[in-house]
Design an enzyme around this catalytic site. Structure first.
Site, short mmCIF file in Angstrom:
data_model
loop_
_atom_site.label_atom_id
_atom_site.label_comp_id
_atom_site.label_asym_id
_atom_site.label_seq_id
_atom_site.Cartn_x
_atom_site.Cartn_y
_atom_site.Cartn_z
N ASP A 46 37.82 39.93 41.00
CA ASP A 46 38.33 38.55 40.93
C ASP A 46 38.17 37.95 39.53
O ASP A 46 37.31 38.38 38.75
CB ASP A 46 37.52 37.65 41.89
CG ASP A 46 37.89 37.86 43.34
OD1 ASP A 46 38.54 38.86 43.67
OD2 ASP A 46 37.49 37.01 44.16
N ASP A 47 38.96 36.92 39.30
CA ASP A 47 38.80 35.98 38.16
C ASP A 47 39.29 36.50 36.81
O ASP A 47 39.13 35.82 35.81
CB ASP A 47 37.34 35.51 38.00
CG ASP A 47 36.85 34.70 39.20
OD1 ASP A 47 37.66 34.46 40.12
OD2 ASP A 47 35.67 34.31 39.20
N HIS A 97 44.86 34.72 42.99
CA HIS A 97 43.61 33.95 43.14
C HIS A 97 43.81 32.50 42.69
O HIS A 97 42.84 31.79 42.42
CB HIS A 97 42.52 34.64 42.31
CG HIS A 97 41.11 34.27 42.66
ND1 HIS A 97 40.68 33.99 43.94
CD2 HIS A 97 40.00 34.13 41.87
CE1 HIS A 97 39.38 33.70 43.92
NE2 HIS A 97 38.96 33.77 42.68
N HIS A 101 41.98 28.07 39.35
CA HIS A 101 40.63 28.27 39.91
C HIS A 101 39.85 26.96 39.91
O HIS A 101 38.64 26.93 39.73
CB HIS A 101 39.87 29.34 39.12
CG HIS A 101 38.85 30.08 39.93
ND1 HIS A 101 37.58 29.59 40.16
CD2 HIS A 101 38.89 31.27 40.58
CE1 HIS A 101 36.90 30.46 40.89
NE2 HIS A 101 37.68 31.48 41.17
N HIS A 205 33.71 41.11 39.97
CA HIS A 205 34.45 40.26 39.03
C HIS A 205 34.73 41.03 37.75
O HIS A 205 33.86 41.77 37.28
CB HIS A 205 33.67 38.98 38.73
CG HIS A 205 33.51 38.09 39.93
ND1 HIS A 205 32.55 38.31 40.88
CD2 HIS A 205 34.23 37.01 40.34
CE1 HIS A 205 32.67 37.40 41.84
NE2 HIS A 205 33.67 36.60 41.54
ZN LIG Z 1 37.09 33.40 41.82
#
Ligand SMILES: [Zn+2]
Length: 238
Positions: A46-47, A97, A101, A205
């Site tokens: 993620d991210d 995602h 964010h 991540h």
């Molecule tokens: Zn995230």
């Protein structure tokens, strides 16, 4: 998987293109993934993308011949499109995602929620040279299961099917975003969170806000292999 011609930099290039054709079947399979009994590990990051970590992760995955799934942030895709393009061309699944964010933007209203997802798909499509790209899988920031913005999540989750989307959380993690851990602790977090589970959707991540998961990725893969796990990504769910 099919091959397509696309136009880029004044040259026609033959590129591998992956897309989901049977969307209903795909969404159905994503929805039941965490209840599956198959001994399969899905690595999810993620991210990202981030220039300091994502390429290191891609190098390891390439060497191990493992396809993963990246839940990317739209504004970062805009900054580092070439990293997402590489991940896509190497067969990894590029999932959504959200653009910012930022929960106060994401849950501002229904339009803003949809826009955060659609805008991210647009930036992914631009990065990989695919028009009308739709990832069909969203991951809520902090996860759907967390209590943060719970009322809003319960309200807006119903909008996902209108845009041919579903969402998924995870059932195992190395806690790389929580605090600074040693490499051994990260591996132990993965081991304890995956204990007695068959299908694993593992949260990591590809940023280094707290820990750099690339340093423990090879050991994590070796551990999962030793436990009999096979590796798949979301393209295998169609
Ligand atoms: Zn995230």
């Amino acid at each position: 998987m099919s091959s397509i011609l696309y136009f880029s930099n004044d040259n026609y290039l033959l590129a591998s293109s992956y897309n989901i054709e049977d969307i209903d079947n795909f969404i159905n399979n994503v929805n039941k993934l965490l209840k599956s009994d198959e001994k399969v590990a899905y690595l999810t990051f993620d991210d990202g993308p981030s220039p300091s970590i994502t390429p290191k992760i891609l190098d390891i995955l390439e060497k191990e011949n493992i396809k993963a799934t990246f839940f990317v942030i739209g504004k970062k895709v805009e900054e580092y499109p070439e990293i997402v393009n590489r991940a896509y061309k190497e067969g990894h699944y590029i999932a959504n995602h959200g653009y910012s964010h930022n929960n106060s933007v994401l849950y501002k209203n229904a339009d803003s929620f949809i826009n955060e997802i659609k805008k991210t798909d647009l930036t992914i499509g631009n990065a990989i040279g695919v028009s009308n790209y739709c990832s069909h899988v969203f991951r809520f920031p902090n996860g759907f299961m967390s209590n943060i913005y719970k009322d809003k999540k319960n309200k807006y989750v119903n909008l996902l099917s209108d845009i041919e989307y579903t969402y998924i959380d995870w059932n195992a993690l190395n806690k790389d975003s929580e605090q600074k851990y040693t490499k051994e602790q990260l591996l132990n977090n993965l081991i304890s969170s995956s204990k007695n589970k068959n299908t694993l959707v593992i949260l990591m991540h590809d940023t280094n806000d707290v820990n750099d998961s690339s340093v423990v990725l090879k050991d994590s893969i070796d551990y999962l292999k030793s436990q009999g796990y096979e590796f798949k990504n979301f393209y295998d769910l169609e």
